[in-house]
Design a protein around this motif. Structure first.
Motif, PDB file in Angstrom:
ATOM      1  N   LEU A   1     -12.291 119.307  41.865  1.00  0.00           N
ATOM      2  CA  LEU A   1     -11.542 119.877  40.760  1.00  0.00           C
ATOM      3  C   LEU A   1     -12.311 119.726  39.453  1.00  0.00           C
ATOM      4  O   LEU A   1     -12.344 120.652  38.634  1.00  0.00           O
ATOM      5  CB  LEU A   1     -10.174 119.199  40.678  1.00  0.00           C
ATOM      6  CG  LEU A   1      -9.051 119.941  40.001  1.00  0.00           C
ATOM      7  CD1 LEU A   1      -8.931 121.368  40.461  1.00  0.00           C
ATOM      8  CD2 LEU A   1      -7.747 119.203  40.209  1.00  0.00           C
TER       9      LEU A   1
ATOM     10  N   ILE B   1      -9.720 129.781  45.812  1.00  0.00           N
ATOM     11  CA  ILE B   1      -9.524 128.341  45.659  1.00  0.00           C
ATOM     12  C   ILE B   1      -8.850 127.737  46.882  1.00  0.00           C
ATOM     13  O   ILE B   1      -7.812 128.235  47.339  1.00  0.00           O
ATOM     14  CB  ILE B   1      -8.668 128.053  44.408  1.00  0.00           C
ATOM     15  CG1 ILE B   1      -9.342 128.635  43.163  1.00  0.00           C
ATOM     16  CG2 ILE B   1      -8.411 126.568  44.241  1.00  0.00           C
ATOM     17  CD1 ILE B   1      -8.519 128.502  41.891  1.00  0.00           C
TER      18      ILE B   1
ATOM     19  N   SER C   1      -5.327 121.575  43.733  1.00  0.00           N
ATOM     20  CA  SER C   1      -5.859 122.497  42.727  1.00  0.00           C
ATOM     21  C   SER C   1      -4.832 123.489  42.196  1.00  0.00           C
ATOM     22  O   SER C   1      -5.186 124.430  41.492  1.00  0.00           O
ATOM     23  CB  SER C   1      -7.032 123.265  43.335  1.00  0.00           C
ATOM     24  OG  SER C   1      -6.575 124.039  44.432  1.00  0.00           O
TER      25      SER C   1
END
Length: 160
Positions: free
Chosen positions: A80, A97, A106
């Motif tokens: 992250l 992601i 995230s």
């Protein structure tokens, strides 16, 4: 310089990217199809896409798929902190992601990107776990892993 060239300084594989094999002017999205008719741009030409994935080979595969479609790749970021640093230094158009990055989630980062106008797609093993995706995160498309190129492009380019 391509994504892989920047990561390791040379191509890992001896194959040229698909657009070079197809004679499309060095990956700029121009060229001809099999009948000699001009083709349009590659689907992600000119777009900067951040890839956030903690599994090295999955991140490389996603980056290659996106790069072959004409995208400029940022990452893959495996944490992250790395993803936030990349996103702070560059204007980002799209993001792919993973939700769980070695125990860090995230989701808040993805929502922040979405609020900046970035098209975000989750590629995650947690795609079916609706408890994780509440509030603004509920509207972000989710793809289960492994995912197909077709599903990835449909999620990134819903109007195409």
């Amino acid at each position: 310089m391509s994504f892989l060239d920047s990561v390791i300084g040379r191509r890992i594989f001896s194959m040229a990217p698909v657009w070079r094999l197809a004679g499309t002017n060095g990956g700029e999205g121009q060229g001809e199809d099999a009948q000699g008719a001009p083709r349009g741009e590659l689907p992600l030409s000119g777009r900067k896409v951040i890839v956030v994935e903690d599994e090295f080979f999955v991140g490389i595969e996603l980056a290659q798929i996106l790069e072959t479609a004409g995208a400029k790749i940022l990452g893959p970021a495996s944490s992250l902190a790395d993803a936030r640093e990349l996103a702070a230094d560059e204007e980002v158009d799209m993001a792919v992601i993973d939700v769980n990055l070695n125990g860090e989630y995230s989701i808040d980062f993805a929502v922040e990107l979405q609020q900046r106008g970035v098209r975000v797609v989750f590629a995650t093993a947690y795609a079916d776990d609706a408890r994780l995706f509440t509030g603004a995160a509920a509207s972000i498309p989710r793809l289960g892993k492994p995912t197909s190129k077709r599903a990835l492009f449909r999620a990134l380019l819903p109007d195409a």
